[in-house]
Motif scaffolding. Structure first.
Motif, mmCIF file in Angstrom:
data_model
loop_
_atom_site.group_PDB
_atom_site.id
_atom_site.type_symbol
_atom_site.label_atom_id
_atom_site.label_comp_id
_atom_site.label_asym_id
_atom_site.label_seq_id
_atom_site.Cartn_x
_atom_site.Cartn_y
_atom_site.Cartn_z
ATOM 1 N N GLY A 67 0.792 -1.220 0.000
ATOM 2 C CA GLY A 67 0.000 0.000 0.000
ATOM 3 C C GLY A 67 0.822 1.267 0.000
ATOM 4 N N ARG A 68 2.136 1.148 0.226
ATOM 5 C CA ARG A 68 3.015 2.339 0.240
ATOM 6 C C ARG A 68 4.021 2.312 -0.898
ATOM 7 N NH1 ARG A 68 6.463 3.108 4.315
ATOM 8 N NH2 ARG A 68 6.709 0.890 4.830
ATOM 9 N N PHE A 69 4.505 1.131 -1.248
ATOM 10 C CA PHE A 69 5.516 0.993 -2.302
ATOM 11 C C PHE A 69 4.895 0.369 -3.540
ATOM 12 C CE2 PHE A 69 9.568 0.537 0.554
ATOM 13 C CZ PHE A 69 9.194 1.678 1.256
ATOM 14 N N THR A 70 5.412 0.775 -4.702
ATOM 15 C CA THR A 70 4.972 0.198 -5.967
ATOM 16 C C THR A 70 6.179 -0.121 -6.824
ATOM 17 O OG1 THR A 70 2.930 1.519 -5.904
ATOM 18 C CG2 THR A 70 3.554 0.534 -8.019
ATOM 19 N N ILE A 71 6.242 -1.364 -7.292
ATOM 20 C CA ILE A 71 7.333 -1.771 -8.187
ATOM 21 C C ILE A 71 6.804 -1.852 -9.605
ATOM 22 C CG2 ILE A 71 6.917 -4.253 -7.833
ATOM 23 C CD1 ILE A 71 9.983 -4.636 -7.981
ATOM 24 N N ASN A 72 7.654 -1.459 -10.538
ATOM 25 C CA ASN A 72 7.262 -1.506 -11.943
ATOM 26 C C ASN A 72 8.498 -1.789 -12.790
ATOM 27 O OD1 ASN A 72 5.613 -1.406 -14.175
ATOM 28 N ND2 ASN A 72 4.792 0.619 -13.719
ATOM 29 N N ARG A 73 8.269 -2.294 -13.977
ATOM 30 C CA ARG A 73 9.389 -2.591 -14.864
ATOM 31 C C ARG A 73 9.049 -2.171 -16.275
ATOM 32 N NH1 ARG A 73 10.473 -8.773 -14.507
ATOM 33 N NH2 ARG A 73 11.939 -8.374 -16.210
ATOM 34 N N ASP A 74 10.095 -1.817 -17.017
ATOM 35 C CA ASP A 74 9.947 -1.467 -18.421
ATOM 36 C C ASP A 74 10.919 -2.361 -19.183
ATOM 37 O OD1 ASP A 74 10.026 -0.403 -20.986
ATOM 38 O OD2 ASP A 74 9.753 1.654 -20.277
ATOM 39 N N ASN A 75 10.390 -3.412 -19.773
ATOM 40 C CA ASN A 75 11.259 -4.366 -20.447
ATOM 41 C C ASN A 75 11.906 -3.785 -21.700
ATOM 42 O OD1 ASN A 75 10.795 -6.336 -18.538
ATOM 43 N ND2 ASN A 75 9.129 -7.289 -19.682
ATOM 44 N N THR A 76 11.274 -2.784 -22.293
ATOM 45 C CA THR A 76 11.855 -2.185 -23.505
ATOM 46 C C THR A 76 13.079 -1.341 -23.162
ATOM 47 O OG1 THR A 76 10.455 -0.223 -23.391
ATOM 48 C CG2 THR A 76 9.598 -2.120 -24.605
ATOM 49 N N LYS A 77 13.122 -0.830 -21.937
ATOM 50 C CA LYS A 77 14.249 0.006 -21.510
ATOM 51 C C LYS A 77 15.163 -0.725 -20.529
ATOM 52 C CE LYS A 77 11.677 4.334 -22.028
ATOM 53 N NZ LYS A 77 11.204 5.564 -21.344
ATOM 54 N N ASN A 78 14.805 -1.960 -20.185
ATOM 55 C CA ASN A 78 15.596 -2.718 -19.202
ATOM 56 C C ASN A 78 15.726 -1.972 -17.890
ATOM 57 O OD1 ASN A 78 16.053 -5.100 -20.510
ATOM 58 N ND2 ASN A 78 18.066 -4.536 -21.276
ATOM 59 N N ALA A 81 11.738 0.048 -11.354
ATOM 60 C CA ALA A 81 11.646 1.174 -10.438
ATOM 61 C C ALA A 81 10.850 0.790 -9.203
ATOM 62 C CB ALA A 81 10.990 2.366 -11.130
ATOM 63 N N LEU A 82 11.154 1.487 -8.119
ATOM 64 C CA LEU A 82 10.417 1.300 -6.872
ATOM 65 C C LEU A 82 9.977 2.671 -6.380
ATOM 66 C CD1 LEU A 82 9.557 -0.840 -4.729
ATOM 67 C CD2 LEU A 82 11.591 -0.146 -3.432
ATOM 68 N N GLN A 83 8.694 2.926 -6.460
ATOM 69 C CA GLN A 83 8.129 4.164 -5.933
ATOM 70 C C GLN A 83 7.777 3.938 -4.476
ATOM 71 O OE1 GLN A 83 7.594 7.285 -7.429
ATOM 72 N NE2 GLN A 83 7.101 7.866 -5.318
ATOM 73 N N MET A 84 8.347 4.774 -3.611
ATOM 74 C CA MET A 84 8.147 4.608 -2.171
ATOM 75 C C MET A 84 7.439 5.841 -1.625
ATOM 76 S SD MET A 84 11.879 2.997 -1.174
ATOM 77 C CE MET A 84 12.768 4.460 -1.693
ATOM 78 N N ASN A 85 6.242 5.652 -1.129
ATOM 79 C CA ASN A 85 5.450 6.730 -0.543
ATOM 80 C C ASN A 85 5.233 6.482 0.941
ATOM 81 O OD1 ASN A 85 5.142 7.834 -3.157
ATOM 82 N ND2 ASN A 85 3.314 6.608 -3.526
ATOM 83 N N SER A 86 4.833 7.527 1.627
ATOM 84 C CA SER A 86 4.548 7.429 3.079
ATOM 85 C C SER A 86 5.698 6.740 3.804
ATOM 86 C CB SER A 86 3.241 6.657 3.307
ATOM 87 O OG SER A 86 2.158 7.281 2.656
ATOM 88 N N LEU A 87 6.895 7.196 3.516
ATOM 89 C CA LEU A 87 8.079 6.561 4.092
ATOM 90 C C LEU A 87 8.128 6.717 5.597
ATOM 91 C CD1 LEU A 87 10.569 7.500 1.293
ATOM 92 C CD2 LEU A 87 10.224 5.177 2.153
ATOM 93 N N LYS A 88 8.673 5.682 6.234
ATOM 94 C CA LYS A 88 8.794 5.638 7.684
ATOM 95 C C LYS A 88 10.265 5.497 8.067
ATOM 96 C CE LYS A 88 4.419 3.069 7.974
ATOM 97 N NZ LYS A 88 3.764 1.820 8.458
#
Length: 116
Positions: A67-78, A81-88
């Motif tokens: 609910g705070r972090f989101t991982i994503n990938r772009d295979n075309t760009k290799n 990323a990890l978006q980190m929100n509401s960091l503790k």
């Protein structure tokens, strides 16, 4: 030979956000066929999985970051990323990009510090 290079670490206040990015170079075919992930290691603790994403984009998160972090990938760009929100403050650690699981490829790491 595969190289993973992280960027985007830094210092942020509690409640803030950071985005970690990982750029991969080397065998593009190999990277597109493996699960990519982010691990972290806090001082005095063992390295732990934060999140990972399969080649067909199935994601898995450690309970503490759901609910705070989101991982994503772009295979075309290799990239991954990890978006980190509401960091503790307890998110403070060295974060590592990984390709292919614990016996796979590792980046050099990026420090994330969350101040209270």
């Amino acid at each position: 030979q595969v190289q993973l290079v992280e960027s985007g670490g830094g210092v942020v206040q509690a409640g803030g956000s950071l985005k970690l990015s990982c750029a991969a170079s080397g065998s593009a075919f190999t990277l597109r066929s493996v699960t990519m992930g982010w691990y972290r290691q806090a001082a005095g603790k063992q390295r732990e999985l934060v999140a990972n994403i399969t080649p067909n984009r199935i994601t898995n998160y450690q309970d503490s970051v759901k609910g705070r972090f989101t991982i994503n990938r772009d295979n075309t760009k290799n990239t991954v990323a990890l978006q980190m929100n509401s960091l503790k403050p307890e998110d403070t650690a060295f974060y590592y990009c990984n390709g292919g699981g614990p016996t796979g490829y590792w980046g050099q790491g990026a420090q994330v510090t969350v101040s209270s």
